[in-house]
Motif scaffolding. Structure first.
Motif, mmCIF file in Angstrom:
data_model
loop_
_atom_site.group_PDB
_atom_site.id
_atom_site.type_symbol
_atom_site.label_atom_id
_atom_site.label_comp_id
_atom_site.label_asym_id
_atom_site.label_seq_id
_atom_site.Cartn_x
_atom_site.Cartn_y
_atom_site.Cartn_z
ATOM 1 N N LEU B 318 0.993 -1.359 0.072
ATOM 2 C CA LEU B 318 0.058 -0.119 -0.234
ATOM 3 C C LEU B 318 0.750 1.261 0.063
ATOM 4 C CD1 LEU B 318 -2.772 1.439 0.442
ATOM 5 C CD2 LEU B 318 -2.347 1.359 3.002
ATOM 6 N N ILE B 319 0.460 2.176 -0.897
ATOM 7 C CA ILE B 319 1.265 3.584 -0.804
ATOM 8 C C ILE B 319 -0.016 4.339 -0.544
ATOM 9 C CG2 ILE B 319 2.179 5.443 -2.377
ATOM 10 C CD1 ILE B 319 3.644 3.231 -3.671
ATOM 11 N N ARG B 320 -0.061 5.292 0.449
ATOM 12 C CA ARG B 320 -1.108 6.172 0.596
ATOM 13 C C ARG B 320 -0.360 7.239 0.769
ATOM 14 N NH1 ARG B 320 -6.424 6.280 3.002
ATOM 15 N NH2 ARG B 320 -6.338 8.131 4.272
ATOM 16 N N ILE B 321 -0.999 8.535 0.259
ATOM 17 C CA ILE B 321 -0.805 9.646 0.310
ATOM 18 C C ILE B 321 -1.670 10.669 0.418
ATOM 19 C CG2 ILE B 321 0.656 11.657 -1.135
ATOM 20 C CD1 ILE B 321 2.154 9.364 -2.729
ATOM 21 N N GLU B 322 -1.420 11.264 1.600
ATOM 22 C CA GLU B 322 -2.558 12.185 2.291
ATOM 23 C C GLU B 322 -2.657 13.395 1.321
ATOM 24 O OE1 GLU B 322 -4.453 11.025 4.505
ATOM 25 O OE2 GLU B 322 -3.448 9.334 5.355
ATOM 26 N N GLU B 323 -3.960 14.000 1.642
ATOM 27 C CA GLU B 323 -4.227 15.300 0.952
ATOM 28 C C GLU B 323 -3.091 16.338 1.260
ATOM 29 O OE1 GLU B 323 -8.141 16.655 1.326
ATOM 30 O OE2 GLU B 323 -7.904 18.106 0.205
#
Ligand SMILES: Nc1ncnc2c1ncn2[C@@H]1O[C@H](COP(=O)(O)OP(=O)(O)O)[C@@H](O)[C@H]1O
Ligand SMILES: [Mg+2]
Lengths: 268, 427
Positions: B318-323
């Motif tokens: 998982l790669i998650r990039i916050e706003e």
């Protein structure tokens, strides 16, 4: 001229095959590519095999080396010993060599590690690092390959010419008894062709033999063949000398196809 | 896909109670604060839902297979504490045996105050596992061996912190806590060894890298056949922190490794480099997660798995990039090499990107060994196993080349015997 009547296990014969047929899988059925080939190569002889694109030259060369995806019928001798039941590495250890038309890349494996493993396999003993380095440097110089290639990954990102030079470098190191050289000249510029040809000549001697698969006369002016075969539609349709090369250069393959009564649809 | 989505975990979940947790705390010399942390975790454990097998994280591995049948509070009596030699060059060597206090051997040249021991289970102010995580709650409540370490701000540890976790009981619940202060540098080697039939491991490692810290963390798992287990690593990277996580999965039967790094401070960088080599009927399930919580953070993952015989590799990443995390770069690559027609690999990248000002790429491949490569090497005299060994080594090479020399030679000391097995025809 090679003497087809010579027994395949005669001491003067380095390589021979009789009745070689090669089949490839074609969906659920089989397709025959090579339809019965006899060859007798005596020590010290250079043979050329010429034929149109798609006629099955590469298939024949790979099958003689023992490619596992082909079904091969017929008998193959190397130095008087039957090798047709042997796996490729056993044929190689006994002195067979194939210079590939399209050498495959093996990413992550350095040229040095690969060559060291191959040499050890061929000679049946580990090569001390220093002796190996010396031998390698000499071979790289002979083939005009930059020594930095020693640490490159095998054939990975190599140009066509660089791959072919490395194939012949391996031939020089492994000192095969019999070499199959599959279009080693294709894709080479004049300089590279000269280097490759010189390498092949250097690797050839009175005790070994080779079969040079090619399309063009070019390389045959450098590596003078003793015997020339024309291969079409899975057969050797003609065997002769350099005059055959000149005839092919002038007239193409069609006249031979007509003589051999090969139907027009299957002249590849 | 998941063989059975109907979980049998309710029955497989080991029973915990207050008396047991107090006994565990007493065995490990824990104080009242530790007891209350364990009891709080017990409440979470009892409420924790079964892992959702529809979601990717647990889609390929049945969590019930990884859980110990039961946990006991008694000190382990059936183990012989060998006074194993300290690891050469390590700043400190720590042996963790379930049911025992950690055995610590410190290098003579370790400067006083450079390394401080803390509670193994004290939570960090930020980060950590999601509240409902069953394995995290189990470990928090019932961990039975562990160590906490703090590297003081500005200290650069000369040698690694080497932790050997011995899977020497039916239930092994280790935990490691590392706090690396501002601008400090440390390397933690976590070496999971031992195990056997019916041994289950549920381990948890938490790392906090303060602003500007540089942390290298290697997790190497070489469990004996029969061992099953779950290891979770959660790392938080502060501003401009630089994290390298190296994983090597080699042993056990059914295993799952979760590596999660939160890039919490601007300018943080995290790199995960992993290899797995499995054969027989092994299943190596690896999950990585990079969560970009702050801007100008960069992450990179390079994970390679080699599965021979009937083994199986699973990768979910998982790669998650916050706003709010703008100007980030994230890169993920997973390659799988299958050595036999019965080996299997699954690879699922997941991207959750909540702003446009990022550069993100990922790729996954699953491929058998190219028969033309084997033929080429064979035509040069290499037998099929030798050729296979060379191809596998080559496959891993550009990943291992990403590692600094010390980490690389450490990982290679574990890959070498497995490559030798392949060369001898064992995989
Ligand atoms: N593995 C294979 N499966 C199906 N067809 C094949 C296979 N290998 C070769 N062929 C076919 O055999 C013929 C001869 O190919 P090739 O030996 O490469 O010819 P050449 O080297 O003379 O150009 C071609 O028609 C090619 O498509
Ligand atoms: Mg060809």
């Amino acid at each position: 001229m090679s003497d087809q009547l010579l027994s395949p296990d005669h001491p003067s014969v380095v390589f021979a095959c009789r009745g070689v047929q090669v089949y490839v899988k074609d969906g659920d059925t089989e397709k025959q590519i090579v339809r019965g080939v006899d060859l007798t190569v005596r020590r010290g002889e250079k043979h050329a095999l010429m034929g149109p694109n798609g006629s099955g030259k590469s298939t024949l060369a790979a099958a003689l080396m023992g490619h596992p995806s082909y079904r091969v019928e017929g008998d193959i001798w190397l130095n008087g010993e039957r090798v047709d039941a042997l796996e490729p590495h056993m044929r190689a250890r006994r002195g067979m060599f194939l210079s590939f038309q399209y050498p495959v890349a093996v990413p992550g494996v350095t040229v040095a590690n690969f060559l060291r493993a191959s040499l050890a396999a061929r000679r049946g003993t580990e090569i001390p690092v220093r002796a190996f380095r010396q031998e390698l440097n000499a071979a790289f110089a002979t083939m005009s390959i930059d020594p930095s290639f020693i640490t490159r990954y095998l054939n990975d990102g190599f140009s066509g010419g660089e791959k072919k030079k490395l194939e012949i470098l391996q031939m020089l190191l492994l000192k095969p008894a019999f070499s199959l050289l599959d279009e080693t000249d294709s894709g080479l510029d004049i300089d590279a062709l000269k280097i490759v040809s010189d390498g092949i000549n250097l690797a050839s001697g009175p005790d070994n033999g080779l079969l040079l698969v090619t399309h063009y006369q070019r390389i045959l002016n450098h590596v003078q063949p003793d015997v020339v075969h024309v291969f079409m539609n899975g057969h050797l349709v003609r065997t002769g000398g350099m005059e055959l090369v000149t005839a092919l250069e002038e007239r193409g393959y069609d006249w031979l196809a007509e003589e051999a009564a090969i139907p027009e649809g299957s002249r590849a | 896909m998941a063989e059975d989505t109907t979980s049998v975990i309710a029955s497989a979940r080991p029973a915990l109670d207050e008396g047991l947790l107090k006994a565990l705390a007493a065995t490990l010399g824990g104080d009242a604060a530790q007891v209350s942390r364990r009891l709080a975790a017990l409440a979470r454990y009892e409420k924790a839902a079964e892992p959702d097998r529809v979601r990717h994280l647990w889609r390929f591995t049945n969590p019930a297979l990884l859980l110990p049948a039961s946990v006991t509070g008694a000190p382990a009596t059936d183990i012989v504490l060998t006074s194993a030699a300290p690891v050469a060059g390590a700043s400190v060597t720590i042996d963790l045996w379930p049911g025992q206090a950690p055995a610590v051997q410190t290098a003579e040249d370790l400067p006083v105050g450079a390394l401080v021991f803390t509670a193994a289970d004290e939570p960090f102010a930020a980060g950590g596992a999601p509240a409902g995580d069953l394995f995290a709650a189990l470990g928090d409540a019932a961990w039975n061996t562990g160590v906490g370490l703090q590297v003081a701000a500005g200290v650069k540890l000369a040698g690694p912190i080497h932790v050997r976790v011995h899977a020497s009981a039916a239930a092994v619940l280790p935990r490691v806590r590392l706090d690396v202060g501002r601008g400090a540098e440390a390397m933690l080697v976590e070496h999971h060894t031992g195990g056997g039939p019916d041994v289950r491991v549920a381990g948890s490692t938490v790392i906090n890298a303060a602003d500007g810290a540089r942390v290298r963390h290697a997790v190497v798992q070489v469990w004996e056949p029969g061992t099953c287990g779950h290891l979770a690593v959660r790392t938080r990277a502060g501003a401009d922190a630089d994290i390298l996580t190296v994983c090597g999965v080699f042993g056990g039967d059914e295993t799952k490794l979760e590596l999660g790094t939160d890039l919490a401070g601007a300018g943080a960088h995290s790199e995960i480099v992993g290899v797995a080599l499995v054969a027989g009927k092994q299943h190596a399930d690896v999950h990585t997660s990079h969560r970009h919580l702050a801007g100008h953070t960069t992450s990179r993952i390079d994970y390679k798995a080699v599965a021979g015989q009937q083994a199986r590799s699973t990768y979910t990443g998982l790669i998650r990039i916050e706003e709010r995390a703008t100007h980030c770069e994230a890169y993920q690559e997973n390659r799988n090499l299958l050595l036999s027609s019965r080996a299997r690999a699954d690879a699922i990248p997941e991207l959750e990107i909540h702003n446009q000002e990022v550069s993100c790429s990922h790729g996954a491949t699953i491929a058998p060994v190219d028969p033309e490569q084997l033929f080429y090497l064979g035509s040069r005299g290499l037998d099929p196993h030798e050729a296979m060994g060379l191809v596998v080594r080559g496959f891993l090479e550009n990943t291992l080349a990403r590692l600094p020399d010390d980490a690389r030679s450490m990982v290679e000391s574990f890959t070498a015997p497995r490559l030798a097995t392949i060369r001898e025809g064992g995989a």
